[in-house]
Write an enzyme that holds these catalytic residues in place. Structure first.
Site, PDB file in Angstrom:
ATOM      1  N   HIS A 158       0.838  -1.198   0.000  1.00 24.77           N
ATOM      2  CA  HIS A 158       0.000   0.000   0.000  1.00 24.77           C
ATOM      3  C   HIS A 158       0.877   1.255   0.000  1.00 24.77           C
ATOM      4  CE1 HIS A 158      -3.405  -2.567   1.851  1.00 24.77           C
ATOM      5  NE2 HIS A 158      -3.569  -2.463   0.540  1.00 24.77           N
ATOM      6  N   GLU A 161       1.852   3.226   3.172  1.00 28.51           N
ATOM      7  CA  GLU A 161       2.512   2.429   4.212  1.00 28.51           C
ATOM      8  C   GLU A 161       4.004   2.287   3.906  1.00 28.51           C
ATOM      9  OE1 GLU A 161       0.170  -1.147   4.579  1.00 28.51           O
ATOM     10  OE2 GLU A 161      -1.676  -0.019   4.928  1.00 28.51           O
ATOM     11  N   HIS A 303       2.665  -4.345   6.728  1.00 23.22           N
ATOM     12  CA  HIS A 303       1.695  -3.267   6.538  1.00 23.22           C
ATOM     13  C   HIS A 303       1.718  -2.383   7.784  1.00 23.22           C
ATOM     14  CE1 HIS A 303      -0.636  -4.853   2.958  1.00 23.22           C
ATOM     15  NE2 HIS A 303       0.069  -5.928   3.296  1.00 23.22           N
ATOM     16  N   TYR A 343     -10.685 -10.524   2.742  1.00 23.26           N
ATOM     17  CA  TYR A 343     -10.323 -11.584   1.810  1.00 23.26           C
ATOM     18  C   TYR A 343      -9.471 -11.032   0.664  1.00 23.26           C
ATOM     19  CZ  TYR A 343     -14.171 -13.809   4.322  1.00 23.26           C
ATOM     20  OH  TYR A 343     -14.990 -14.302   5.303  1.00 23.26           O
ATOM     21  N   GLU A 362       1.013  -5.825  10.955  1.00 21.26           N
ATOM     22  CA  GLU A 362       0.595  -4.426  10.963  1.00 21.26           C
ATOM     23  C   GLU A 362       1.477  -3.655  11.952  1.00 21.26           C
ATOM     24  OE1 GLU A 362      -1.624  -3.095   9.023  1.00 21.26           O
ATOM     25  OE2 GLU A 362      -2.768  -4.788   8.222  1.00 21.26           O
TER      26      GLU A 362
END
Length: 395
Positions: A158, A161, A303, A343, A362
């Site tokens: 992402h 990030e 992430h 998902y 994370e």
């Protein structure tokens, strides 16, 4: 650092003179025999060229004392025993501290520069381009080690990030230093890790998205009008997770992708659009092909944020995954999360396809993009998490 020796000697002798493990020197010079001929270039990991202009005449013995070199090394490096004042002298200086960027926004150019710097310093690290982003940026895979266990790690699926790429590259730098100088890596012998594990790293999966978040719409080039439209006219892209055409790369994988298609945005945007079908983007396809070819025993995707570890997908993970997460929780304070209403992610597809441990980590806490000031606290815990995966005997 590349050196040309003035006299022939054994490769093992060079390893001793430079305080390097012999296997590291061999790995950096795979095409050399055990005996190095005179005038033959050789790569010496962990050393960088430095220049000095002596302010007085020096003998070979005086130079050896000044640089803390064995006299024999001076004779191997220089075809003279006399060094006049005022003449520039280049010598190898040992590098013992990380060289990667650590406390500034981490865009694609900085990441690429760090990769090149590490490869120059540690030529036993292998590197190759595995795909190109939509804007044509080459995405690099790094490989360290030669073990039977194959483990993959990546960052920046992402765009907002990007701090995950910065932290992962610092871990790579620390690992390379530990191997080169025969040290422990966060309490574990780096030499054993190198012999046991082949580590694959993709530091920046989504370089176009990262640059968009950090530098704004001008980095989108021919897609500038599109990204501004998708971002409702704003040049503030802090909320942008997608690739440059508005597809969320971590919702692109064939692991109940149809669920996300039904409930997520139907059109491209800054986040969550899973594409018209699965695996439409060069970035998601590139990672898919890498995993298929790599036959990895475990994968890790970094992430932000929440200090959580997602590790399950429909009970298809092996029992060892729960054990590994429990160890991560105890050592780091991160929370393992098994059930997640989400998902089509990279680790979802990996677990479903291979029935092996896959983790989404994370990092940090707050609102993306996390501030650069948080990188120190992030990196206090990241190596703990990664070392659990790297050192687990049963995965």
């Amino acid at each position: 650092m590349e050196l040309t020796l003035q006299k022939g000697c054994q490769l093992s002798t060079i390893a001793t003179l430079f305080h390097l493990p012999t296997y590291v020197l061999f790995a950096a010079n795979p095409f050399l025999s055990t005996h190095v001929k005179p005038q033959q270039p050789i790569q010496v990991p962990g050393y960088a060229p430095r220049s000095v202009i002596p302010d007085k005449d020096m003998t070979d013995a005086e130079l050896a004392a000044a640089f803390h070199f064995p006299l024999r090394l001076v004779h191997l490096l220089y075809d003279t025993d006399y060094f006049p004042a005022g003449e520039k002298l280049t010598y190898p200086q040992r590098v013992t501290q990380p060289v990667t960027c650590f406390r500034q926004p981490y865009d694609y150019a900085i990441c690429l520069q760090d990769i090149q710097s590490l490869h120059q310093l540690f030529p036993f690290m292998r590197m190759r381009t595995i795909y190109k982003s939509i804007l044509g940026k080459p995405v690099t895979e790094l490989q360290i080690g030669k073990g039977k266990r194959h483990i993959h790690m990546n960052a920046s699926f992402h765009g907002n990030e990007w701090i995950t790429s910065l932290a992962l590259m610092r871990f790579v730098n620390d690992y390379l230093l530990a191997v080169t100088h025969d040290k422990k890596l966060f309490g574990y012998p780096a030499s054993k890790l190198y012999q046991d594990v082949t580590l694959s790293i993709v530091p920046m999966v989504n370089p176009d998205g990262v640059d968009l978040v950090i530098h704004g719409s001008r980095t989108a080039h021919e897609y500038e009008e599109l990204v501004l439209f998708l971002n409702e006219g704003s040049d503030d892209f802090k909320g942008w997770k997608a690739n440059i055409i508005g597809v969320d790369l971590n919702k692109q994988y064939p692991a109940k992708w149809e669920y996300e298609q039904v409930r997520k945005p139907k059109l491209p945007g800054p986040r969550d659009f899973p594409g018209r079908t699965s695996l439409t983007e060069p970035e998601s396809i590139g990672m898919y092909e890498l995993v298929k070819a790599g036959d990895f025993d475990s994968v890790v995707a970094l992430h932000t944020q929440g200090e959580e570890i997602y590790w399950s997908f429909e009970e298809k993970e092996p029992p060892s995954a729960a054990r590994m997460v429990s160890q991560m929780e105890q050592l780091s304070g991160y929370k393992g999360v098994k059930e997640l209403d989400n998902y089509a992610g990279f680790k979802d597809w990996y677990i479903a396809s291979y029935r092996r441990p896959g983790f989404t980590m994370e990092l940090g806490r707050g609102k993306n993009p996390l501030p650069i000031e948080q990188v120190d606290t992030i990196y206090e815990k990241l190596p703990i998490l990664l070392m659990v995966v790297l050192t687990s005997e049963k995965i």
